[in-house]
Design a protein around this motif. Structure first.
Motif, PDB file in Angstrom:
ATOM      1  N   MET A   1       0.841  -1.200   0.000  1.00  0.00           N
ATOM      2  CA  MET A   1       0.000   0.000   0.000  1.00  0.00           C
ATOM      3  C   MET A   1       0.872   1.244   0.000  1.00  0.00           C
ATOM      4  O   MET A   1       1.847   1.330   0.755  1.00  0.00           O
TER       5      MET A   1
ATOM      6  N   ARG B   1       4.874   4.509   2.204  1.00  0.00           N
ATOM      7  CA  ARG B   1       4.541   3.093   2.217  1.00  0.00           C
ATOM      8  C   ARG B   1       3.847   2.786   3.537  1.00  0.00           C
ATOM      9  O   ARG B   1       4.401   3.060   4.596  1.00  0.00           O
ATOM     10  N   VAL B   2       2.666   2.261   3.448  1.00  0.00           N
ATOM     11  CA  VAL B   2       1.891   2.017   4.667  1.00  0.00           C
ATOM     12  C   VAL B   2       1.437   0.562   4.735  1.00  0.00           C
ATOM     13  O   VAL B   2       1.443  -0.148   3.725  1.00  0.00           O
ATOM     14  N   ALA B   3       1.062   0.149   5.920  1.00  0.00           N
ATOM     15  CA  ALA B   3       0.472  -1.177   6.108  1.00  0.00           C
ATOM     16  C   ALA B   3      -0.725  -1.034   7.020  1.00  0.00           C
ATOM     17  O   ALA B   3      -0.728  -0.225   7.958  1.00  0.00           O
ATOM     18  N   ARG B   4      -1.730  -1.812   6.744  1.00  0.00           N
ATOM     19  CA  ARG B   4      -2.966  -1.791   7.518  1.00  0.00           C
ATOM     20  C   ARG B   4      -2.696  -2.455   8.874  1.00  0.00           C
ATOM     21  O   ARG B   4      -2.142  -3.550   8.932  1.00  0.00           O
ATOM     22  N   ILE B   5      -3.076  -1.789   9.936  1.00  0.00           N
ATOM     23  CA  ILE B   5      -2.949  -2.451  11.241  1.00  0.00           C
ATOM     24  C   ILE B   5      -4.319  -2.732  11.847  1.00  0.00           C
ATOM     25  O   ILE B   5      -4.426  -3.491  12.793  1.00  0.00           O
TER      26      ILE B   5
END
Lengths: 98, 98
Positions: free
Chosen positions: B6, B93-97
């Motif tokens: 993402m 740059r992201v990640a779903r938590i």
């Protein structure tokens, strides 16, 4: 057609407080998603900056967002979280164009 | 479980160029969404800063993002768009938590 209210809300945790901030936000996710008018409530972390937490929110209308911001679970969580943040955070009101 | 890639990609149009930049991005949306591995390609405008354009992208994996970045439609569009931007843009740059 596009009358929803979308917000990208960003916070930075104070040094050493990122895990606590993430836990606090996670603690309200389920109740927030159950709120009337909540269309989306995504919680993201910045993979290059551990302190940086990003919410992507979408609400049916301003009234449902206002109700969320006044909700017991959010205001209580916020009081605990505020001292754990660095700076003010940033809210960007956005609209889908494609 | 969360192996997607993402990105929140932000650009600022140079003064007077926001409409052109938005049109250029919109011109590749359909082809981008049709690419193998494209899970999400949202184009947003900042309601408080007309020059600020935000993409939320989600790809199945790094390979599909790399293929997108190398695609003819994107590289061609980028060459036209670059001179219309102010500054370098920003990719998070992201990640779903949650």
């Amino acid at each position: 057609m596009n009358d929803t209210v979308m917000i990208i809300a960003e916070s930075n945790a104070a040094p050493g407080k990122a895990d606590q901030v993430r836990s606090l936000i996670e603690s309200v996710v389920e109740r927030t998603r159950a709120e009337d008018g909540c269309l989306r409530y995504e919680v993201l972390r910045d993979l290059d900056d551990d302190s940086h937490i990003i919410l992507i929110e979408e609400w049916r209308d301003q009234a449902s967002l206002d109700a969320h911001l006044a909700s017991e679970h959010l205001t209580t969580m916020f009081q605990t979280m505020m001292p754990l943040l660095a700076g003010e955070g940033r809210g960007t009101r956005v609209a889908r164009i494609a």
